[in-house]
Design a protein around this motif. Structure first.
Motif: not given
Ligand code: ADP
Length: 526
Positions: A86, A88-89, A157
Motif C-alpha cells: 500500500s 510500502g513502509r 498506509s
Molecule cells: P505500510 O506502508 O503501512 O507499512 P505496506 O504497504 O508495506 O504497509 O504493506 C505491508 C504488507 O501488507 C505488504 O507487504 C503486503 O503483504 C500487505 N498489503 C499491504 N497492502 C495490501 C493490499 N492493499 N492488499 C493486499 N495486501 C496488502
C-alpha cells in the motif's frame, strides 16, 4: 524519488519480458511502470541479506481498480509473480521488497483517496494509499470529531498496516479489528466486496462485518489471496478528555509485578488502550545518542542503563497507556489505576491530562500515540548503531502475564546480546495477549552486523519456540521458517491455507511465499 536512489546489491531475478512491460505501460502509462534501476526505492532499505537481498524486477503503480485488474491480466498471461504493497513502509520486515526475485511490486500509493468520512457512525472509507499522516491532516482540516489510531511511525498506509496486523495505542489500536467491508481484487481479476458491502448499495456496507454466510475478511490479512483496493476503517469519536499515563519501575525484576498490576485493568476496561512497556534502552534509542552511554560494540549493560535512566528520568521499564471519556470518567479510571500501581513496589505514576480538542502541537511528544497523533519520531531508532541506519524487529505473541513475560524478556535479552546488539524493546499488553518486541538497530554497511542479524533472528525464533510461542509477523527472509513453527496437527492450518491458495490463485501469481504459503510445487523447499 525511486529513480534517484542507487540500486543496492541484490539477488538477480528473472527480468520482466519486454512484451509484458509494454502491456503494463499501455495500461498504466509509462510513468507508472518502473523497471531496472528505477525499482531501487522499492528494495528493503533495512536489508541484512547483503547481495541476497530480494529486489523486484519491476514496480507498477495503478491509479484505480481497473488498472489493478489490468495488471492481474498481464501478470497471468506472462506468469509474473506480484507483490502488493500500500505505502510500502513495512520497514524492518522487508519494506516493499517481495518474497521472490523477479516479482512485480504492485504499489498502491496512487490510490490514496479518502472516499468518505461518516461522522455519525464514526467510519471512514479509504483507498490503500492513504497514510496515517494524510488521514490525520484531513480530519484536522475538516474539524472532524473522529480520532484515528496511529502506529509508532505515521508515514505508512492505514490499510497496509491493518492488513499486516499492525497496531496503534488508542482504544482502537487493534487495527485489523477496525476494518469493515473490504473491496478485494482476487488473483483472477474479479472484484469482491466482503460482509455487508456484498449487498450492493447497502448503507451499512462499512458498519456490520458479518453480512450473510461465512466471514472471509480475515483471508486478506497477511495473505496472498487478493489485493485490497478499499476498506471501511472504524474510528474512535474524539473523547471530551484524555489522560496520558506512564508508570516507571526502577529495576529489571519489577517487570512481572508491573504486568500483573496492569492486566486486570486492561481486561476490565479501566485502561481502554493497550499498555506499551518499553525498557530504558528503547527510550535512549528514541531520544539519545549511543556514544553518550556505550563503547562501540559492547551491548548496553545495567550500569549504562542506570546512566540512561538518570539522564532521561525514566525507569528500567516504562509503561504508557491512555484513559478516555468525560472528565468524570477519566478521573474514575485514574483512581483505579492509582490504586493498582501503588501496590507495585517502587512504581511511579505520571499523568498528563488533555482536553479532547487539543491542538496537536500542544501535546507532549511522548503522548502523541495515545492521542492518535502521527509522528516520525521513532524513525531515528534505526540510527542508534550509527553508520547506515537500519533495524529489524522481532514480534512475539505471549500471554499478558508477568511470569511468562519475565521469562521472555530474559531469553530475548540473552540472544540479542550474544550477537553484540542492545536489547531495546519491551512488551505491548492487550487484555488477553502481549506482543514482545525486540528492535535490533544495526549498521547496514557493517560486515559484522548483517551476518549477526541473520544469526540472531532464527535463534530468537528457536527461543520463542522453546516457550511454546511464535512471532505474529515476519521479515520476508524468514516467512517459511516461522510458518513451520505454527505446527499444531502437523501444520493442519498451513495445509488448509495452502489448499485455499491453489483454489483462489490458480495461476499462482499473487504474493507467492507470503507468510510461507506457496502455490503447489512452487515452494523453494520442493
Ligand atoms: P505500510 O506502508 O503501512 O507499512 P505496506 O504497504 O508495506 O504497509 O504493506 C505491508 C504488507 O501488507 C505488504 O507487504 C503486503 O503483504 C500487505 N498489503 C499491504 N497492502 C495490501 C493490499 N492493499 N492488499 C493486499 N495486501 C496488502
Amino acid at each position: 524519488m525511486a529513480t534517484m536512489l542507487a540500486m543496492p546489491p541484490c539477488a538477480p531475478g528473472v527480468p520482466i519480458e519486454a512484451a509484458a512491460v509494454r502491456a503494463l505501460r499501455d495500461a498504466l502509462g509509462s510513468e507508472n511502470v518502473l523497471i531496472d534501476d528505477a525499482v531501487a526505492g522499492h528494495v528493503d532499505p533495512y536489508s541484512f541479506m547483503g547481495p541476497e537481498t530480494v529486489a523486484p524486477a519491476g514496480v507498477a503503480l495503478p491509479g484505480d481498480v481497473a488498472e489493478v485488474q489490468a495488471i492481474l491480466r498481464i501478470a497471468t498471461d506472462h506468469a509474473i509473480p506480484l507483490w502488493p504493497v500500500s505505502a510500502g513502509r513495512n520497514y524492518a520486515y522487508g519494506g516493499a521488497s517481495p518474497r521472490v526475485a523477479g516479482s512485480l511490486v504492485v504499489d498502491l500509493r496512487r490510490m490514496n483517496r479518502i472516499l468518505s468520512v461518516d461522522e455519525e457512525c464514526a467510519v471512514a472509507v479509504l483507498e490503500p494509499g492513504v497514510t496515517f499522516m494524510q488521514l490525520h491532516a484531513r480530519l484536522r482540516a475538516t474539524r472532524s470529531r473522529l480520532m484515528p489510531s496511529v502506529p509508532d511511525i505515521g508515514w505508512g498506509s492505514v490499510i497496509g498496516n491493518a492488513l499486516e496486523r499492525g497496531f496503534g495505542y488508542t482504544p482502537y489500536g487493534d487495527h485489523a479489528a477496525q476494518l469493515c467491508g473490504l473491496d478485494v481484487v482476487l488473483p483472477t481479476g474479479e472484484l469482491v466486496h466482503t460482509g455487508m458491502a456484498a449487498k450492493a448499495g447497502s448503507p451499512a456496507a462499512h458498519l456490520y462485518k458479518g453480512g450473510y454466510g461465512p466471514s472471509v475478511e480475515g483471508l486478506y490479512l497477511q495473505s496472498s489471496f487478493g489485493i485490497v483496493t478499499q476498506a471501511g476503517v472504524w474510528m474512535m469519536p474524539r473523547p471530551a478528555a484524555a489522560a496520558a499515563c506512564s508508570v516507571q519501575v526502577p529495576r529489571s525484576d519489577d517487570l512481572a509485578a508491573l504486568v500483573d498490576a496492569l492486566r486486570p485493568l486492561l481486561i476490565d476496561g479501566t485502561i481502554q488502550s493497550n499498555a506499551v512497556i518499553g525498557n530504558a534502552a528503547i527510550v535512549a534509542a528514541a531520544i539519545g545518542e549511543r556514544a553518550d552511554f556505550c563503547e562501540a560494540d559492547v551491548p548496553i549493560d545495567d550500569d549504562r542503563i542506570a546512566r540512561v535512566m538518570e539522564r532521561f528520568h525514566v525507569g528500567y521499564w516504562n509503561a504508557r497507556f491512555g484513559l478516555y471519556g468525560t472528565q468524570a470518567l477519566v478521573d474514575a479510571r485514574l483512581a483505579a489505576v492509582r490504586a493498582a500501581v501503588s501496590a507495585v513496589p517502587g512504581a511511579v505514576l505520571d499523568v498528563r491530562t488533555y482536553p479532547g480538542d487539543i491542538d496537536p502541537a500542544a501535546v507532549h511528544p511522548a503522548d502523541r500515540a495515545q492521542l492518535g497523533i502521527p509522528s516520525l519520531d521513532m524513525v531515528r531508532v534505526a540510527a542508534w548503531r550509527g553508520g547506515q541506519p537500519a533495524h529489524t524487529d522481532f514480534s512475539l505473541v505471549l500471554p499478558p502475564t508477568g511470569r511468562e513475560i519475565a521469562v521472555a524478556a530474559r531469553a530475548i535479552r540473552r540472544e540479542v546480546e550474544a550477537q553484540g546488539f542492545d536489547y531495546a524493546g519491551g512488551f505491548t499488553l492487550f487484555p488477553r495477549h502481549a506482543i514482545g518486541l525486540a528492535l535490533v538497530a544495526f549498521d547496514r554497511e557493517d560486515d559484522r552486523h548483517r551476518p549477526a542479524v541473520r544469526t540472531l533472528l532464527p535463534r530468537l525464533f528457536d527461543a520463542a519456540d522453546a516457550m511454546g510461542a511464535a512471532p505474529y509477523r515476519s521479515h520476508t527472509a524468514f516467512m517459511d521458517l516461522i510458518a513451520t513453527q505454527y505446527d499444531a496437527g502437523d501444520r493442519a492450518l498451513w495445509r488448509l491455507t495452502s489448499r485455499l491458495k491453489d483454489a483462489i490463485d490458480p495461476a499462482g501469481i499473487m504474493a507467492p511465499g507470503k507468510q510461507g504459503i506457496w502455490p503447489t510445487g512452487r515452494s523453494p523447499s520442493n
